[in-house]
Design a protein around this motif. Structure first.
Motif, PDB file in Angstrom:
ATOM      1  N   THR A   1       9.643 -12.827 -15.599  1.00  0.00           N
ATOM      2  CA  THR A   1       8.533 -13.281 -14.774  1.00  0.00           C
ATOM      3  C   THR A   1       7.708 -12.098 -14.283  1.00  0.00           C
ATOM      4  O   THR A   1       8.251 -11.009 -14.062  1.00  0.00           O
ATOM      5  N   PRO A   2       6.414 -12.287 -14.089  1.00  0.00           N
ATOM      6  CA  PRO A   2       5.662 -11.272 -13.362  1.00  0.00           C
ATOM      7  C   PRO A   2       6.032 -11.350 -11.886  1.00  0.00           C
ATOM      8  O   PRO A   2       6.487 -12.393 -11.411  1.00  0.00           O
ATOM      9  N   VAL A   3       5.882 -10.249 -11.185  1.00  0.00           N
ATOM     10  CA  VAL A   3       6.175 -10.226  -9.753  1.00  0.00           C
ATOM     11  C   VAL A   3       4.889 -10.480  -8.983  1.00  0.00           C
ATOM     12  O   VAL A   3       3.931  -9.725  -9.094  1.00  0.00           O
ATOM     13  N   PHE A   4       4.881 -11.562  -8.205  1.00  0.00           N
ATOM     14  CA  PHE A   4       3.763 -11.894  -7.340  1.00  0.00           C
ATOM     15  C   PHE A   4       4.264 -11.939  -5.897  1.00  0.00           C
ATOM     16  O   PHE A   4       5.258 -12.612  -5.601  1.00  0.00           O
ATOM     17  N   THR A   5       3.576 -11.233  -5.007  1.00  0.00           N
ATOM     18  CA  THR A   5       3.939 -11.240  -3.586  1.00  0.00           C
ATOM     19  C   THR A   5       5.425 -10.950  -3.400  1.00  0.00           C
ATOM     20  O   THR A   5       6.142 -11.670  -2.703  1.00  0.00           O
ATOM     21  N   ALA A   6       5.893  -9.926  -4.069  1.00  0.00           N
ATOM     22  CA  ALA A   6       7.261  -9.416  -3.944  1.00  0.00           C
ATOM     23  C   ALA A   6       8.332 -10.382  -4.416  1.00  0.00           C
ATOM     24  O   ALA A   6       9.497 -10.243  -4.053  1.00  0.00           O
ATOM     25  N   SER A   7       7.969 -11.345  -5.264  1.00  0.00           N
ATOM     26  CA  SER A   7       8.961 -12.289  -5.757  1.00  0.00           C
ATOM     27  C   SER A   7       8.532 -12.811  -7.122  1.00  0.00           C
ATOM     28  O   SER A   7       7.547 -12.354  -7.699  1.00  0.00           O
ATOM     29  N   TYR A   8       9.290 -13.795  -7.646  1.00  0.00           N
ATOM     30  CA  TYR A   8       8.951 -14.381  -8.940  1.00  0.00           C
ATOM     31  C   TYR A   8       7.681 -15.224  -8.825  1.00  0.00           C
ATOM     32  O   TYR A   8       7.280 -15.668  -7.741  1.00  0.00           O
ATOM     33  N   ALA A   9       7.058 -15.457  -9.972  1.00  0.00           N
ATOM     34  CA  ALA A   9       5.834 -16.249 -10.015  1.00  0.00           C
ATOM     35  C   ALA A   9       6.116 -17.705  -9.651  1.00  0.00           C
ATOM     36  O   ALA A   9       7.205 -18.223  -9.912  1.00  0.00           O
ATOM     37  N   GLY A  10       5.134 -18.376  -9.080  1.00  0.00           N
ATOM     38  CA  GLY A  10       5.302 -19.780  -8.717  1.00  0.00           C
ATOM     39  C   GLY A  10       5.608 -20.657  -9.918  1.00  0.00           C
ATOM     40  O   GLY A  10       6.410 -21.588  -9.828  1.00  0.00           O
ATOM     41  N   LEU A  11       4.979 -20.370 -11.052  1.00  0.00           N
ATOM     42  CA  LEU A  11       5.235 -21.145 -12.264  1.00  0.00           C
ATOM     43  C   LEU A  11       6.689 -20.999 -12.693  1.00  0.00           C
ATOM     44  O   LEU A  11       7.338 -21.980 -13.084  1.00  0.00           O
ATOM     45  N   PHE A  12       7.213 -19.792 -12.591  1.00  0.00           N
ATOM     46  CA  PHE A  12       8.607 -19.534 -12.967  1.00  0.00           C
ATOM     47  C   PHE A  12       9.551 -20.362 -12.096  1.00  0.00           C
ATOM     48  O   PHE A  12      10.440 -21.042 -12.586  1.00  0.00           O
ATOM     49  N   LYS A  13       9.344 -20.310 -10.781  1.00  0.00           N
ATOM     50  CA  LYS A  13      10.204 -21.052  -9.862  1.00  0.00           C
ATOM     51  C   LYS A  13      10.045 -22.552 -10.045  1.00  0.00           C
ATOM     52  O   LYS A  13      11.025 -23.308  -9.976  1.00  0.00           O
ATOM     53  N   SER A  14       8.836 -23.021 -10.301  1.00  0.00           N
ATOM     54  CA  SER A  14       8.607 -24.454 -10.496  1.00  0.00           C
ATOM     55  C   SER A  14       9.349 -24.957 -11.724  1.00  0.00           C
ATOM     56  O   SER A  14       9.913 -26.054 -11.712  1.00  0.00           O
ATOM     57  N   PHE A  15       9.367 -24.140 -12.802  1.00  0.00           N
ATOM     58  CA  PHE A  15      10.121 -24.551 -13.989  1.00  0.00           C
ATOM     59  C   PHE A  15      11.603 -24.631 -13.678  1.00  0.00           C
ATOM     60  O   PHE A  15      12.281 -25.584 -14.073  1.00  0.00           O
ATOM     61  N   VAL A  16      12.120 -23.638 -12.972  1.00  0.00           N
ATOM     62  CA  VAL A  16      13.532 -23.671 -12.597  1.00  0.00           C
ATOM     63  C   VAL A  16      13.827 -24.899 -11.745  1.00  0.00           C
ATOM     64  O   VAL A  16      14.880 -25.521 -11.874  1.00  0.00           O
ATOM     65  N   ASP A  17      12.895 -25.284 -10.900  1.00  0.00           N
ATOM     66  CA  ASP A  17      13.100 -26.427 -10.013  1.00  0.00           C
ATOM     67  C   ASP A  17      13.208 -27.751 -10.764  1.00  0.00           C
ATOM     68  O   ASP A  17      13.830 -28.693 -10.267  1.00  0.00           O
ATOM     69  N   VAL A  18      12.603 -27.846 -11.945  1.00  0.00           N
ATOM     70  CA  VAL A  18      12.676 -29.110 -12.687  1.00  0.00           C
ATOM     71  C   VAL A  18      13.858 -29.143 -13.648  1.00  0.00           C
ATOM     72  O   VAL A  18      14.109 -30.172 -14.281  1.00  0.00           O
ATOM     73  N   LEU A  19      14.614 -28.035 -13.739  1.00  0.00           N
ATOM     74  CA  LEU A  19      15.834 -28.038 -14.537  1.00  0.00           C
ATOM     75  C   LEU A  19      16.936 -28.788 -13.789  1.00  0.00           C
ATOM     76  O   LEU A  19      16.977 -28.802 -12.560  1.00  0.00           O
ATOM     77  N   ASP A  20      17.834 -29.377 -14.543  1.00  0.00           N
ATOM     78  CA  ASP A  20      19.021 -29.962 -13.927  1.00  0.00           C
ATOM     79  C   ASP A  20      19.832 -28.847 -13.274  1.00  0.00           C
ATOM     80  O   ASP A  20      19.872 -27.721 -13.769  1.00  0.00           O
ATOM     81  N   LYS A  21      20.489 -29.160 -12.160  1.00  0.00           N
ATOM     82  CA  LYS A  21      21.214 -28.130 -11.407  1.00  0.00           C
ATOM     83  C   LYS A  21      22.332 -27.497 -12.221  1.00  0.00           C
ATOM     84  O   LYS A  21      22.771 -26.382 -11.915  1.00  0.00           O
ATOM     85  N   ASP A  22      22.813 -28.186 -13.254  1.00  0.00           N
ATOM     86  CA  ASP A  22      23.891 -27.657 -14.088  1.00  0.00           C
ATOM     87  C   ASP A  22      23.394 -27.119 -15.427  1.00  0.00           C
ATOM     88  O   ASP A  22      24.203 -26.739 -16.275  1.00  0.00           O
ATOM     89  N   ALA A  23      22.083 -27.083 -15.619  1.00  0.00           N
ATOM     90  CA  ALA A  23      21.524 -26.737 -16.929  1.00  0.00           C
ATOM     91  C   ALA A  23      21.924 -25.338 -17.393  1.00  0.00           C
ATOM     92  O   ALA A  23      22.137 -25.111 -18.585  1.00  0.00           O
ATOM     93  N   LEU A  24      22.044 -24.388 -16.465  1.00  0.00           N
ATOM     94  CA  LEU A  24      22.340 -23.009 -16.844  1.00  0.00           C
ATOM     95  C   LEU A  24      23.728 -22.576 -16.406  1.00  0.00           C
ATOM     96  O   LEU A  24      24.062 -21.384 -16.490  1.00  0.00           O
ATOM     97  N   ALA A  25      24.547 -23.501 -15.973  1.00  0.00           N
ATOM     98  CA  ALA A  25      25.898 -23.146 -15.516  1.00  0.00           C
ATOM     99  C   ALA A  25      26.689 -22.504 -16.650  1.00  0.00           C
ATOM    100  O   ALA A  25      26.867 -23.100 -17.715  1.00  0.00           O
ATOM    101  N   GLY A  26      27.126 -21.281 -16.453  1.00  0.00           N
ATOM    102  CA  GLY A  26      27.903 -20.565 -17.458  1.00  0.00           C
ATOM    103  C   GLY A  26      27.105 -19.965 -18.589  1.00  0.00           C
ATOM    104  O   GLY A  26      27.662 -19.284 -19.456  1.00  0.00           O
TER     105      GLY A  26
END
Length: 214
Positions: free
Chosen positions: A91-116
């Motif tokens: 992700t690009p760094v915006f305002t000292a954190s990840y981009a909003g688009l990056f976080k929004s995509f993570v938010d629509v993933l199932d909570k177990d999608a990346l487990a392990g």
């Protein structure tokens, strides 16, 4: 591609949250993925890389946040990420954190999608001062998702791309950091069995035609 190759080859999905084209974020995601594929090849393990630009599904991501359902191209991307043997997330760094688009995509993933799932983190920004975002923002996010995060994360500042591979301040060159991170991810992936295709939970459901005909 043979069926045997499709089953045994490791699948690496590289996510780029860059908003522009061309994008240094996509460039870093692609190079990290290629480094992992090359390192797997050195171990005799076949691997395939697919780079996904989240900007292409930005509108569907917003729709999914509003409706709670992912459809079309976004659903395909989520399936690829969920079934990947490894994920490179940049992700690009915006305002000292990840981009909003990056976080929004993570938010629509199932909570177990990346487990392990083995995950390699990367970020881009104007100066090296933004590199702290990898540890104070990105790493905690993927720890929450229970991903298996590689020890080495890679930050690329604007100067890293213009320095012909030679970093300043005594730090390793960007290419060396990419290679090291790719090797770390490859070791984790090679130690595991390939995931293969996920089972379709609706595969045994009868079709409408069979129901109407019966």
């Amino acid at each position: 591609m043979t069926k045997e190759h499709a089953v045994t080859a490791r699948r690496i999905v590289a996510l780029s949250a860059g908003l522009s084209r061309p994008s240094s974020t996509r460039m870093l995601a692609e190079r990290l993925g290629q480094a992992a594929v090359a390192a797997l090849g050195d171990q005799g393990v076949d691997a395939e890389l697919e780079v996904v630009e989240l900007r292409d599904v930005a509108h569907p991501v917003v729709d999914a946040m509003l409706t709670g359902f992912a459809t079309g191209e976004l659903a395909d991307v989520i399936e690829k990420v969920t079934n990947a043997d490894a994920v490179v997330a940049v992700t690009p760094v915006f305002t000292a954190s990840y981009a909003g688009l990056f976080k929004s995509f993570v938010d629509v993933l199932d909570k177990d999608a990346l487990a392990g799932t083995p995950v390699l983190l990367g970020a881009t920004g104007g100066t090296a001062r933004h590199s702290l975002a990898l540890d104070h923002a990105l790493r905690p996010l993927f720890a929450y998702l229970r991903a298996d995060v590689a020890t080495t994360a890679v930050f690329a500042a604007t100067d890293d791309w213009a320095a012909s591979g030679h970093a300043t301040g005594g730090e390793a060159a960007l290419g060396e950091r990419i290679t090291r991170a790719g090797r770390e991810l490859a070791r984790t992936v090679a130690a595991r069995e390939p995931r293969g295709e996920a089972d379709d939970p609706f595969a045994s459901a009868p079709s409408f035609e069979s129901l109407l005909g019966g």
